[in-house]
Design a protein around this motif. Sequence first.
Motif, PDB file in Angstrom:
ATOM      1  N   THR A 288      -6.506  -7.423  -5.166  1.00  0.00           N
ATOM      2  CA  THR A 288      -5.736  -6.456  -4.389  1.00  0.00           C
ATOM      3  C   THR A 288      -4.268  -6.484  -4.799  1.00  0.00           C
ATOM      4  O   THR A 288      -3.639  -5.457  -5.009  1.00  0.00           O
ATOM      5  CB  THR A 288      -5.847  -6.763  -2.887  1.00  0.00           C
ATOM      6  OG1 THR A 288      -7.215  -6.762  -2.516  1.00  0.00           O
ATOM      7  CG2 THR A 288      -5.078  -5.767  -2.060  1.00  0.00           C
ATOM      8  N   PHE A 289      -3.743  -7.688  -4.911  1.00  0.00           N
ATOM      9  CA  PHE A 289      -2.341  -7.823  -5.255  1.00  0.00           C
ATOM     10  C   PHE A 289      -2.065  -7.310  -6.662  1.00  0.00           C
ATOM     11  O   PHE A 289      -1.034  -6.675  -6.904  1.00  0.00           O
ATOM     12  CB  PHE A 289      -1.898  -9.280  -5.114  1.00  0.00           C
ATOM     13  CG  PHE A 289      -0.420  -9.414  -5.050  1.00  0.00           C
ATOM     14  CD1 PHE A 289       0.242  -9.236  -3.850  1.00  0.00           C
ATOM     15  CD2 PHE A 289       0.324  -9.682  -6.179  1.00  0.00           C
ATOM     16  CE1 PHE A 289       1.619  -9.332  -3.786  1.00  0.00           C
ATOM     17  CE2 PHE A 289       1.694  -9.779  -6.118  1.00  0.00           C
ATOM     18  CZ  PHE A 289       2.348  -9.605  -4.921  1.00  0.00           C
ATOM     19  N   CYS A 290      -2.988  -7.565  -7.594  1.00  0.00           N
ATOM     20  CA  CYS A 290      -2.791  -7.087  -8.967  1.00  0.00           C
ATOM     21  C   CYS A 290      -2.784  -5.568  -9.039  1.00  0.00           C
ATOM     22  O   CYS A 290      -1.991  -4.980  -9.769  1.00  0.00           O
ATOM     23  CB  CYS A 290      -3.871  -7.650  -9.882  1.00  0.00           C
ATOM     24  SG  CYS A 290      -3.601  -9.364 -10.317  1.00  0.00           S
ATOM     25  N   VAL A 291      -3.654  -4.923  -8.288  1.00  0.00           N
ATOM     26  CA  VAL A 291      -3.675  -3.455  -8.276  1.00  0.00           C
ATOM     27  C   VAL A 291      -2.368  -2.927  -7.702  1.00  0.00           C
ATOM     28  O   VAL A 291      -1.765  -1.990  -8.249  1.00  0.00           O
ATOM     29  CB  VAL A 291      -4.897  -2.931  -7.483  1.00  0.00           C
ATOM     30  CG1 VAL A 291      -4.806  -1.439  -7.271  1.00  0.00           C
ATOM     31  CG2 VAL A 291      -6.185  -3.274  -8.210  1.00  0.00           C
ATOM     32  N   ARG A 292      -1.905  -3.526  -6.614  1.00  0.00           N
ATOM     33  CA  ARG A 292      -0.634  -3.094  -6.018  1.00  0.00           C
ATOM     34  C   ARG A 292       0.526  -3.325  -6.977  1.00  0.00           C
ATOM     35  O   ARG A 292       1.402  -2.477  -7.129  1.00  0.00           O
ATOM     36  CB  ARG A 292      -0.384  -3.838  -4.710  1.00  0.00           C
ATOM     37  CG  ARG A 292      -1.257  -3.359  -3.580  1.00  0.00           C
ATOM     38  CD  ARG A 292      -0.963  -4.052  -2.258  1.00  0.00           C
ATOM     39  NE  ARG A 292       0.433  -3.997  -1.912  1.00  0.00           N
ATOM     40  CZ  ARG A 292       1.122  -5.040  -1.436  1.00  0.00           C
ATOM     41  NH1 ARG A 292       0.547  -6.198  -1.269  1.00  0.00           N
ATOM     42  NH2 ARG A 292       2.392  -4.905  -1.124  1.00  0.00           N
ATOM     43  N   LYS A 293       0.558  -4.500  -7.607  1.00  0.00           N
ATOM     44  CA  LYS A 293       1.627  -4.834  -8.552  1.00  0.00           C
ATOM     45  C   LYS A 293       1.628  -3.856  -9.718  1.00  0.00           C
ATOM     46  O   LYS A 293       2.683  -3.405 -10.161  1.00  0.00           O
ATOM     47  CB  LYS A 293       1.445  -6.265  -9.049  1.00  0.00           C
ATOM     48  CG  LYS A 293       2.452  -6.730 -10.058  1.00  0.00           C
ATOM     49  CD  LYS A 293       3.758  -7.059  -9.425  1.00  0.00           C
ATOM     50  CE  LYS A 293       4.693  -7.691 -10.452  1.00  0.00           C
ATOM     51  NZ  LYS A 293       6.008  -7.901  -9.909  1.00  0.00           N
TER      52      LYS A 293
ATOM     53  N   LEU B  36       3.551  -1.808 -14.430  1.00  0.00           N
ATOM     54  CA  LEU B  36       3.248  -2.653 -15.575  1.00  0.00           C
ATOM     55  C   LEU B  36       1.867  -2.285 -16.097  1.00  0.00           C
ATOM     56  O   LEU B  36       1.035  -1.778 -15.354  1.00  0.00           O
ATOM     57  CB  LEU B  36       3.246  -4.124 -15.161  1.00  0.00           C
ATOM     58  CG  LEU B  36       4.544  -4.707 -14.625  1.00  0.00           C
ATOM     59  CD1 LEU B  36       4.301  -6.113 -14.106  1.00  0.00           C
ATOM     60  CD2 LEU B  36       5.595  -4.735 -15.707  1.00  0.00           C
ATOM     61  N   ASP B  37       1.606  -2.571 -17.372  1.00  0.00           N
ATOM     62  CA  ASP B  37       0.229  -2.381 -17.831  1.00  0.00           C
ATOM     63  C   ASP B  37      -0.590  -3.584 -17.368  1.00  0.00           C
ATOM     64  O   ASP B  37      -0.063  -4.570 -16.864  1.00  0.00           O
ATOM     65  CB  ASP B  37       0.154  -2.164 -19.343  1.00  0.00           C
ATOM     66  CG  ASP B  37       0.613  -3.367 -20.147  1.00  0.00           C
ATOM     67  OD1 ASP B  37       1.105  -4.334 -19.560  1.00  0.00           O
ATOM     68  OD2 ASP B  37       0.460  -3.329 -21.381  1.00  0.00           O
TER      69      ASP B  37
ATOM     70  N   ALA C 136      -1.509  -9.231 -15.466  1.00  0.00           N
ATOM     71  CA  ALA C 136      -2.298 -10.465 -15.458  1.00  0.00           C
ATOM     72  C   ALA C 136      -1.438 -11.668 -15.873  1.00  0.00           C
ATOM     73  O   ALA C 136      -1.526 -12.741 -15.270  1.00  0.00           O
ATOM     74  CB  ALA C 136      -3.499 -10.324 -16.381  1.00  0.00           C
ATOM     75  N   TYR C 137      -0.591 -11.481 -16.891  1.00  0.00           N
ATOM     76  CA  TYR C 137       0.290 -12.578 -17.302  1.00  0.00           C
ATOM     77  C   TYR C 137       1.316 -12.899 -16.222  1.00  0.00           C
ATOM     78  O   TYR C 137       1.639 -14.062 -15.981  1.00  0.00           O
ATOM     79  CB  TYR C 137       0.998 -12.254 -18.621  1.00  0.00           C
ATOM     80  CG  TYR C 137       0.132 -12.524 -19.815  1.00  0.00           C
ATOM     81  CD1 TYR C 137      -0.184 -13.826 -20.199  1.00  0.00           C
ATOM     82  CD2 TYR C 137      -0.385 -11.486 -20.577  1.00  0.00           C
ATOM     83  CE1 TYR C 137      -0.987 -14.083 -21.283  1.00  0.00           C
ATOM     84  CE2 TYR C 137      -1.193 -11.724 -21.671  1.00  0.00           C
ATOM     85  CZ  TYR C 137      -1.491 -13.032 -22.023  1.00  0.00           C
ATOM     86  OH  TYR C 137      -2.285 -13.291 -23.103  1.00  0.00           O
ATOM     87  N   TRP C 138       1.840 -11.862 -15.558  1.00  0.00           N
ATOM     88  CA  TRP C 138       2.773 -12.092 -14.475  1.00  0.00           C
ATOM     89  C   TRP C 138       2.100 -12.896 -13.365  1.00  0.00           C
ATOM     90  O   TRP C 138       2.701 -13.813 -12.789  1.00  0.00           O
ATOM     91  CB  TRP C 138       3.287 -10.760 -13.924  1.00  0.00           C
ATOM     92  CG  TRP C 138       4.116 -10.941 -12.710  1.00  0.00           C
ATOM     93  CD1 TRP C 138       5.455 -11.192 -12.656  1.00  0.00           C
ATOM     94  CD2 TRP C 138       3.658 -10.946 -11.361  1.00  0.00           C
ATOM     95  NE1 TRP C 138       5.850 -11.338 -11.353  1.00  0.00           N
ATOM     96  CE2 TRP C 138       4.768 -11.190 -10.544  1.00  0.00           C
ATOM     97  CE3 TRP C 138       2.420 -10.759 -10.770  1.00  0.00           C
ATOM     98  CZ2 TRP C 138       4.659 -11.255  -9.159  1.00  0.00           C
ATOM     99  CZ3 TRP C 138       2.323 -10.827  -9.399  1.00  0.00           C
ATOM    100  CH2 TRP C 138       3.435 -11.072  -8.602  1.00  0.00           C
TER     101      TRP C 138
ATOM    102  N   THR D 170      -9.836 -11.913 -13.340  1.00  0.00           N
ATOM    103  CA  THR D 170     -10.011 -11.170 -12.092  1.00  0.00           C
ATOM    104  C   THR D 170      -8.902 -10.143 -11.931  1.00  0.00           C
ATOM    105  O   THR D 170      -9.149  -8.991 -11.578  1.00  0.00           O
ATOM    106  CB  THR D 170      -9.997 -12.138 -10.888  1.00  0.00           C
ATOM    107  OG1 THR D 170     -11.029 -13.098 -11.051  1.00  0.00           O
ATOM    108  CG2 THR D 170     -10.179 -11.391  -9.588  1.00  0.00           C
ATOM    109  N   CYS D 171      -7.688 -10.557 -12.211  1.00  0.00           N
ATOM    110  CA  CYS D 171      -6.538  -9.667 -12.091  1.00  0.00           C
ATOM    111  C   CYS D 171      -6.654  -8.510 -13.078  1.00  0.00           C
ATOM    112  O   CYS D 171      -6.467  -7.348 -12.721  1.00  0.00           O
ATOM    113  CB  CYS D 171      -5.250 -10.448 -12.326  1.00  0.00           C
ATOM    114  SG  CYS D 171      -3.750  -9.473 -12.193  1.00  0.00           S
TER     115      CYS D 171
END
Length: 145
Positions: free
Chosen positions: A68-73, A79-80, A85-87, A108-109
């Motif tokens: 969820t957080f990765c989609v929001r980020k 960001l691509d 994912a690296y962040w 997962t991210c």
Amino acid sequence: MDKLDFGKLTTIVLIFFIISFFFGEKIFFWYEHKDDLKLELSKMAYTKQDFHNMSLDDQRAILSEIGTFCVRKHHVDQLDCTDTAYWMADSLEAKGVDADLAIEWMTTCSDSCQNDKYVAPVLQEKNPVGYGKKKKSEGKWIWED
């Protein structure tokens, strides 16, 4: 009030250049990233062993929250998916998570970001006021007192 003379003006300009020389890059970076999302997770596992010892529901909850957080980020910071994912991995390592576990969660991210969806989070019962719940107290409904 005295007029601003050449000496005071020179001092102000000189102080401005000294501050911008030493702190300008940090201030500029902060200004660009002041609206970025900060990584906040409700549960955390710090090693692979801790993660694998958790219950399946807790594991799903953590992975869902990361997705969820990765989609929001990805959408907020534009960001691509690879950078997101690296962040995420860097942020997890900064919080004390083992590097192997952070790398494992990168997939997962990245998958969540690429699919633009995530596994639904484990829902906890959230009804702090209690509307819609019928509770009995000594054979009577609460509102019948």
